[in-house]
Design a protein around this motif. Structure first.
Motif, PDB file in Angstrom:
ATOM      1  N   SER A   2      45.404  69.085  61.773  1.00 39.39           N
ATOM      2  CA  SER A   2      45.492  70.118  62.650  1.00 39.39           C
ATOM      3  C   SER A   2      46.754  70.050  63.774  1.00 39.39           C
ATOM      4  O   SER A   2      47.169  68.988  63.692  1.00 39.39           O
ATOM      5  CB  SER A   2      44.213  70.340  63.564  1.00 39.39           C
ATOM      6  OG  SER A   2      43.863  69.378  64.470  1.00 39.39           O
ATOM      7  N   ASN A   3      46.859  71.032  64.718  1.00 38.58           N
ATOM      8  CA  ASN A   3      47.979  71.009  65.528  1.00 38.58           C
ATOM      9  C   ASN A   3      48.124  69.770  66.506  1.00 38.58           C
ATOM     10  O   ASN A   3      49.166  68.942  66.602  1.00 38.58           O
ATOM     11  CB  ASN A   3      48.297  72.306  66.155  1.00 38.58           C
ATOM     12  CG  ASN A   3      47.965  73.523  65.251  1.00 38.58           C
ATOM     13  OD1 ASN A   3      48.200  73.187  64.205  1.00 38.58           O
ATOM     14  ND2 ASN A   3      47.216  74.350  65.669  1.00 38.58           N
TER      15      ASN A   3
ATOM     16  N   THR B  56      53.104  70.893  47.112  1.00 40.54           N
ATOM     17  CA  THR B  56      52.277  70.760  48.112  1.00 40.54           C
ATOM     18  C   THR B  56      52.455  69.345  48.658  1.00 40.54           C
ATOM     19  O   THR B  56      52.327  69.654  49.873  1.00 40.54           O
ATOM     20  CB  THR B  56      50.738  70.848  47.384  1.00 40.54           C
ATOM     21  OG1 THR B  56      50.754  71.769  46.543  1.00 40.54           O
ATOM     22  CG2 THR B  56      49.779  70.854  48.838  1.00 40.54           C
ATOM     23  N   LEU B  57      52.744  68.520  48.204  1.00 49.24           N
ATOM     24  CA  LEU B  57      53.115  67.396  48.811  1.00 49.24           C
ATOM     25  C   LEU B  57      54.284  67.243  49.962  1.00 49.24           C
ATOM     26  O   LEU B  57      53.985  66.909  51.105  1.00 49.24           O
ATOM     27  CB  LEU B  57      53.554  65.921  47.828  1.00 49.24           C
ATOM     28  CG  LEU B  57      52.829  65.051  47.347  1.00 49.24           C
ATOM     29  CD1 LEU B  57      51.401  65.491  47.308  1.00 49.24           C
ATOM     30  CD2 LEU B  57      53.250  64.501  45.993  1.00 49.24           C
ATOM     31  N   ALA B  58      55.370  67.768  49.578  1.00 49.10           N
ATOM     32  CA  ALA B  58      56.405  67.983  50.438  1.00 49.10           C
ATOM     33  C   ALA B  58      56.102  68.879  51.240  1.00 49.10           C
ATOM     34  O   ALA B  58      56.533  68.618  52.679  1.00 49.10           O
ATOM     35  CB  ALA B  58      57.722  68.671  49.736  1.00 49.10           C
ATOM     36  N   SER B  59      55.436  70.125  51.239  1.00 51.46           N
ATOM     37  CA  SER B  59      55.032  70.904  52.254  1.00 51.46           C
ATOM     38  C   SER B  59      54.072  70.567  53.247  1.00 51.46           C
ATOM     39  O   SER B  59      54.291  70.606  54.367  1.00 51.46           O
ATOM     40  CB  SER B  59      54.268  72.299  51.542  1.00 51.46           C
ATOM     41  OG  SER B  59      53.931  72.895  52.520  1.00 51.46           O
ATOM     42  N   SER B  60      53.071  69.701  52.886  1.00 48.98           N
ATOM     43  CA  SER B  60      52.267  69.059  53.671  1.00 48.98           C
ATOM     44  C   SER B  60      53.025  67.934  54.538  1.00 48.98           C
ATOM     45  O   SER B  60      52.680  67.961  55.877  1.00 48.98           O
ATOM     46  CB  SER B  60      51.039  68.194  52.870  1.00 48.98           C
ATOM     47  OG  SER B  60      50.178  69.245  52.109  1.00 48.98           O
ATOM     48  N   LEU B  61      53.984  67.293  54.011  1.00 51.50           N
ATOM     49  CA  LEU B  61      54.412  66.265  54.753  1.00 51.50           C
ATOM     50  C   LEU B  61      55.365  66.961  55.822  1.00 51.50           C
ATOM     51  O   LEU B  61      55.227  66.671  56.946  1.00 51.50           O
ATOM     52  CB  LEU B  61      55.599  65.275  53.806  1.00 51.50           C
ATOM     53  CG  LEU B  61      56.383  64.409  54.640  1.00 51.50           C
ATOM     54  CD1 LEU B  61      55.384  63.377  55.158  1.00 51.50           C
ATOM     55  CD2 LEU B  61      57.244  63.774  53.320  1.00 51.50           C
ATOM     56  N   ARG B  62      56.025  67.958  55.560  1.00 52.35           N
ATOM     57  CA  ARG B  62      56.779  68.921  56.479  1.00 52.35           C
ATOM     58  C   ARG B  62      56.291  69.390  57.479  1.00 52.35           C
ATOM     59  O   ARG B  62      56.395  69.153  58.597  1.00 52.35           O
ATOM     60  CB  ARG B  62      57.748  69.629  55.549  1.00 52.35           C
ATOM     61  CG  ARG B  62      58.482  70.750  56.472  1.00 52.35           C
ATOM     62  CD  ARG B  62      59.673  69.897  57.373  1.00 52.35           C
ATOM     63  NE  ARG B  62      59.453  70.077  58.743  1.00 52.35           N
ATOM     64  CZ  ARG B  62      60.454  70.736  59.382  1.00 52.35           C
ATOM     65  NH1 ARG B  62      61.335  71.455  58.717  1.00 52.35           N
ATOM     66  NH2 ARG B  62      60.206  70.758  60.609  1.00 52.35           N
ATOM     67  N   THR B  63      54.999  70.069  57.402  1.00 50.42           N
ATOM     68  CA  THR B  63      54.238  70.763  58.164  1.00 50.42           C
ATOM     69  C   THR B  63      53.308  70.030  58.989  1.00 50.42           C
ATOM     70  O   THR B  63      52.470  70.495  59.770  1.00 50.42           O
ATOM     71  CB  THR B  63      53.578  71.981  57.462  1.00 50.42           C
ATOM     72  OG1 THR B  63      52.478  71.621  56.587  1.00 50.42           O
ATOM     73  CG2 THR B  63      54.786  72.815  56.855  1.00 50.42           C
ATOM     74  N   GLU B  65      50.361  69.646  57.879  1.00 47.63           N
ATOM     75  CA  GLU B  65      49.130  70.036  57.803  1.00 47.63           C
ATOM     76  C   GLU B  65      48.874  70.084  56.145  1.00 47.63           C
ATOM     77  O   GLU B  65      49.205  71.008  55.445  1.00 47.63           O
ATOM     78  CB  GLU B  65      49.703  71.641  58.141  1.00 47.63           C
ATOM     79  CG  GLU B  65      48.522  72.519  58.215  1.00 47.63           C
ATOM     80  CD  GLU B  65      47.759  72.875  59.351  1.00 47.63           C
ATOM     81  OE1 GLU B  65      48.431  72.453  60.350  1.00 47.63           O
ATOM     82  OE2 GLU B  65      46.460  73.489  59.329  1.00 47.63           O
ATOM     83  N   SER B  66      47.853  69.455  56.125  1.00 46.03           N
ATOM     84  CA  SER B  66      47.459  69.257  54.475  1.00 46.03           C
ATOM     85  C   SER B  66      46.259  70.187  54.290  1.00 46.03           C
ATOM     86  O   SER B  66      45.407  70.427  54.997  1.00 46.03           O
ATOM     87  CB  SER B  66      47.152  67.909  54.196  1.00 46.03           C
ATOM     88  OG  SER B  66      45.618  67.673  53.835  1.00 46.03           O
ATOM     89  N   ILE B 123      43.951  64.021  54.986  1.00 50.38           N
ATOM     90  CA  ILE B 123      42.929  65.164  54.707  1.00 50.38           C
ATOM     91  C   ILE B 123      42.767  65.895  56.107  1.00 50.38           C
ATOM     92  O   ILE B 123      43.004  65.648  57.118  1.00 50.38           O
ATOM     93  CB  ILE B 123      41.624  64.644  54.416  1.00 50.38           C
ATOM     94  CG1 ILE B 123      40.936  63.511  55.590  1.00 50.38           C
ATOM     95  CG2 ILE B 123      41.433  64.398  53.227  1.00 50.38           C
ATOM     96  CD1 ILE B 123      39.676  63.390  55.280  1.00 50.38           C
ATOM     97  N   HIS B 124      42.673  67.327  55.686  1.00 53.70           N
ATOM     98  CA  HIS B 124      42.601  68.117  57.245  1.00 53.70           C
ATOM     99  C   HIS B 124      41.226  67.784  57.655  1.00 53.70           C
ATOM    100  O   HIS B 124      41.316  68.094  59.073  1.00 53.70           O
ATOM    101  CB  HIS B 124      42.562  69.551  56.456  1.00 53.70           C
ATOM    102  CG  HIS B 124      42.346  70.766  57.691  1.00 53.70           C
ATOM    103  ND1 HIS B 124      43.457  71.165  58.185  1.00 53.70           N
ATOM    104  CD2 HIS B 124      41.355  71.221  58.117  1.00 53.70           C
ATOM    105  CE1 HIS B 124      43.069  72.078  59.231  1.00 53.70           C
ATOM    106  NE2 HIS B 124      41.828  72.027  59.002  1.00 53.70           N
TER     107      HIS B 124
END
Lengths: 348, 348
Positions: A2-3, B56-63, B65-66, B123-124
């Motif tokens: 989360s943020n 998804t990996l790259a996206s999560s790493l960047r944001t 936010e998994s 994990i989220h």
DNA sequence: TTGTACGCGTTATCAA
DNA sequence: TTGATAACGCGTACAA
């Protein structure tokens, strides 16, 4: 994530604090041979102290090598499936892999969507037991083509190359039906699952083969197509069977639940099991030893199949894997119990 | 992702082919308002054509936010747990999340290791049902502290802040025990699970409260400590109970499996259920309607608990979540069946 | 409406 | 034995 999450410790943080390069920290953490002993211990100590956890995401992105296995099944909350997953998960963890599960709920549409999602998650390999509805395999072919190992378990596709872990359904069904014949049954009904799945067609083939070998006539009105093989369906369709002018004296069911339904019907209607109606199921679920009379069955080694599927998935990438191994067939066993025993068994 | 895997299509590939910037592709794929309509369709068409899947990996790493939820349970292949996971997975997928499962196999050591692994996977949120052995919570406290939402289900910790989804075990146990009293039982035994878990202590408390309220004496020799609450244990310990000079006339079991064991013992030894021995279980597993006589029980809404736990996990990050909601208690229900019914029920 | 440039955290390569 | 640097694929602030 989360943020307003606390910032995680990175190798960069450790590097700064120790006055070394991030790459040195990275190597030290994996005991790279080129790093000095003192450096290694220093890095590891600080890592522990700062609560460092390697970022799997970043690592996987960099190495193009993810440590997660995708699992795609119909319904998690079924005895056979949950045991299967249990096997996959246990074996995966021993090998350092995570397991992502997803259920199709026996819908083709869900299966396709889940396959896509798992694929996007860059799983290392995929273990699949098909949805009942599935008869077309483009969504899986795409994954295989991409080079991701795919292993099919139990509910396997017909015309798709790929690795399989399964039992010999035809042979096992023959064994079960043969047992009923040996016990004196002459009119044996078949509870068949959805004809769309080859495992149920194979079981039907085994049933037919046993009848023929035993010189018994095949009465098509005794072959009952089930939709979901539930207890309720078993009870309902047994009732139908007993409205026939000439009801069966034995039932071979493609799973235990439907067989339990048959026994419940018999019990409620004063039909003696096994004397008037002998019953045998499939899977050897725990319920077999709970129902009265106890239910004969054939084993379906779910946990073992899960473990093997996982190992198969990990081996596929290995060029050493011989082609012959790409189809793994497990042995099954007849477990005779009171629901079918009219006479003492020949041996042991 | 194995070594000689076909290279995946990236936004960069699409950008080159379309002669636009990668950022434009990125935005087009998520329908960003600033991108032209034709560009969007052009990008999406090509993406489909080239078989592009977002990484998804790259996206999560960047944001940071998994979109994956961790699930940590004891054993996947248990009816209650597999239904719980079923609920979590279904709800998670509806919300666009993946689910990683891991089982502690009721070992504290495994639980700690798995918690660490899941944590590293960024994990989220985490959904946990504790291992029997677990009485210390540092491994989970660490995750909570880091800002990752943690939701406890069913087997919850005693002294750890955190969100919980559970039933009122004390009240439910009281209801079950009260039912036996209403049916005329005077010497009621308790099958208690491991005292290390508060849920079993709570059930014991409910049992005691009901006896006291009914003016019945509490005989400590009728309170049986179970280890794993299996069918076999139930049979074995029932046998012990019936070697007492003054055996019980009722059993309240902390789960259905052990209750089934009790009924099996009674059946094998000519003890009439419910007349000589009334039995009630806990969970309302499918087996309740299969065993003969059918087993009375109290509901334990596993699927619903799973769904709620997931929703709770997603809401925790939301600052709007009221504190009062951090403990969710679900209603339970008495399901009286033949194993405990000695007289007609008062109402419907 | 689109492009440029950087960073997420890690690891591989090459150089020192 | 260690360091500097680039790259994995994506998203976003800022610029154009």
């Amino acid at each position: 994530m989360s943020n307003k999450r606390k910032k995680q410790v990175t190798i960069y943080d450790l590097a700064t604090e120790l006055n070394v390069a991030p790459s040195t920290v990275s190597r030290a953490l994996k005991d790279h041979f080129s790093i000095g002993k003192e450096t290694i211990t220093a890095v590891k100590d600080l890592a522990r102290k700062r609560g460092y956890r390697t970022n799997t995401l970043a690592s996987s992105l960099r190495t193009q090598e993810s440590k997660t296995i995708g699992v795609l099944v119909s319904w998690i909350n079924r005895p056979f499936i949950s045991s299967l997953i249990h096997g996959v998960e246990a074996a995966a963890r021993e090998s350092g892999y995570n397991v992502i599960i997803s259920q199709s709920q026996d819908s083709y549409e869900n299966e396709v969507a889940n396959a896509k999602t798992l694929f996007s998650s860059r799983i290392h390999a995929l273990v699949v037991s098909l949805a009942v509805e599935t008869t077309q395999y483009d969504h899986l072919q795409e994954i295989i083509t991409s080079g991701t190992p795919v292993v099919f378990v139990d509910r396997v596709p017909t015309d798709l190359e790929g690795d399989r872990v399964m039992i010999d359904n035809e042979k096992t069904a023959r064994m079960a039906t043969q047992h009923l014949i040996d016990q004196g049954c002459r009119r044996i009904a078949l509870f068949r699952g959805s004809a769309q799945q080859v495992i149920y067609r194979d079981r039907e083939a085994g049933y037919r083969a046993a009848l023929e070998a035993g010189g018994l006539e095949i009465d098509e009105s005794l072959i009952i197509a089930f939709d979901r093989l539930t207890v309720e369906e078993g009870t309902r369709l047994t009732e139908q069977l007993f409205q026939l002018p000439n009801p069966p004296d034995g039932i071979f069911s493609s799973n235990d639940s439907a067989a339990v339904g048959a026994i419940k019907y018999a019990r409620a209607n004063g039909i003696d099991v096994p004397r008037q109606l002998a019953v045998i199921g499939f899977n050897d679920d725990p319920v077999c030893e709970i129902i009265e009379p106890q239910l004969s069955s054939v084993t379906h080694p779910a946990v073992e199949m899960g473990r093997l599927a996982l190992h198969q998935a990990l081996r596929i990438a290995d060029p050493e894997t011989p082609v012959a191994d790409r189809l793994v067939k497990l042995e099954t066993q007849l477990i005779p119990r009171a629901s079918s025993l009219r006479k003492p068994l020949i041996d042991g």
